[in-house]
Motif scaffolding. Structure first.
Motif, PDB file in Angstrom:
ATOM      1  N   ALA A 266       0.704  -1.250   0.071  1.00 56.48           N
ATOM      2  CA  ALA A 266      -0.050   0.094   0.051  1.00 56.48           C
ATOM      3  C   ALA A 266       0.816   1.095   0.059  1.00 56.48           C
ATOM      4  N   VAL A 267       1.830   1.289   0.822  1.00 58.77           N
ATOM      5  CA  VAL A 267       2.877   2.410   0.736  1.00 58.77           C
ATOM      6  C   VAL A 267       3.392   2.678  -0.376  1.00 58.77           C
ATOM      7  N   PHE A 268       4.095   1.537  -1.106  1.00 56.00           N
ATOM      8  CA  PHE A 268       4.511   1.587  -2.284  1.00 56.00           C
ATOM      9  C   PHE A 268       3.703   2.084  -3.349  1.00 56.00           C
ATOM     10  N   ARG A 269       2.747   1.663  -3.462  1.00 59.78           N
ATOM     11  CA  ARG A 269       1.542   2.269  -4.414  1.00 59.78           C
ATOM     12  C   ARG A 269       1.333   3.562  -4.289  1.00 59.78           C
ATOM     13  N   MET A 270       1.271   4.076  -3.149  1.00 59.69           N
ATOM     14  CA  MET A 270       1.269   5.655  -2.823  1.00 59.69           C
ATOM     15  C   MET A 270       2.261   6.464  -3.274  1.00 59.69           C
ATOM     16  N   MET A 271       3.771   5.675  -3.144  1.00 56.22           N
ATOM     17  CA  MET A 271       5.030   6.354  -3.450  1.00 56.22           C
ATOM     18  C   MET A 271       4.964   6.494  -5.119  1.00 56.22           C
ATOM     19  N   GLU A 272       4.479   5.246  -5.835  1.00 53.90           N
ATOM     20  CA  GLU A 272       4.503   5.257  -7.259  1.00 53.90           C
ATOM     21  C   GLU A 272       3.490   6.439  -7.824  1.00 53.90           C
ATOM     22  N   GLU A 273       2.388   6.587  -7.113  1.00 53.48           N
ATOM     23  CA  GLU A 273       1.499   7.676  -7.406  1.00 53.48           C
ATOM     24  C   GLU A 273       1.978   9.156  -7.041  1.00 53.48           C
TER      25      GLU A 273
END
Length: 181
Positions: free
Chosen positions: A12-19
């Motif tokens: 979830a954190v990495f998805r937010m980082m990608e965005e």
């Protein structure tokens, strides 16, 4: 408010980082996950309604250059403008020894100017020193950035200590980095 990320929340954190960050400003997931085992690296999360609402990737470089480095910081887009980011920064500053520093894009776009204004509203100073983020990972490009610091600006010697620490410890380029753009 800020809690150390549970490893189950990494995706979830990495998805937010990608965005929130373009590819040249973030590592691939496998490299980012590997940082969780490095001493002095911590991923803090802000949770709201049982999910990750924001995160801060932080490195403790107080012994090396007197700074806590905020490597990545984002709040979920739908929750921005509610004061969560400001509260997260205040809490991190209260927890941190030494100065708090982060990289930001140069003030060349409206988005970058808003981001810098946000940091400045939280007591950060935009430093005048030229700075280039070396490639964060294989296949990534160097990125011209600026450094913000709180509670005061970095003097020349402090900036050089920080830059050399970032180049050596974060970008693993032996303190040499790249020439300013």
């Amino acid at each position: 408010m800020l809690e150390v990320m549970d490893r189950a929340e990494f995706d979830a954190v990495f998805r937010m980082m990608e965005e929130a960050f373009p590819p040249d400003e973030r590592r691939p997931a496998v490299e980012q996950r590997a940082l969780l085992d490095e001493p002095g690296f911590c991923l803090y999360v802000l949770r709201r309604v049982g999910r990750v609402a924001g995160f801060m990737a932080v490195r403790d470089f107080v012994q090396e250059c007197g700074c806590t480095y905020l490597e990545h910081f984002a709040v979920a887009p739908e929750l921005r403008g509610q004061g969560l980011g400001a509260a997260m920064l205040r809490e991190l500053a209260a927890r941190s020894a030494g100065m708090l520093v982060a990289e930001v894009e140069p003030p060349d776009t409206e988005t970058a100017r808003r981001r810098i204004a946000f940091y400045c509203s939280q007591g950060f100073c935009l430093n005048a020193h030229d700075y280039v983020q070396p490639p964060i990972s294989a296949g990534r490009n160097p990125v011209p950035l600026r450094i913000v610091s709180a509670p005061q600006a970095l003097d020349d010697a402090g900036f050089m200590r920080l830059r050399n620490t970032l180049y050596r410890r974060v970008y693993r380029c032996g303190g040499q980095g790249v020439s300013p753009a």
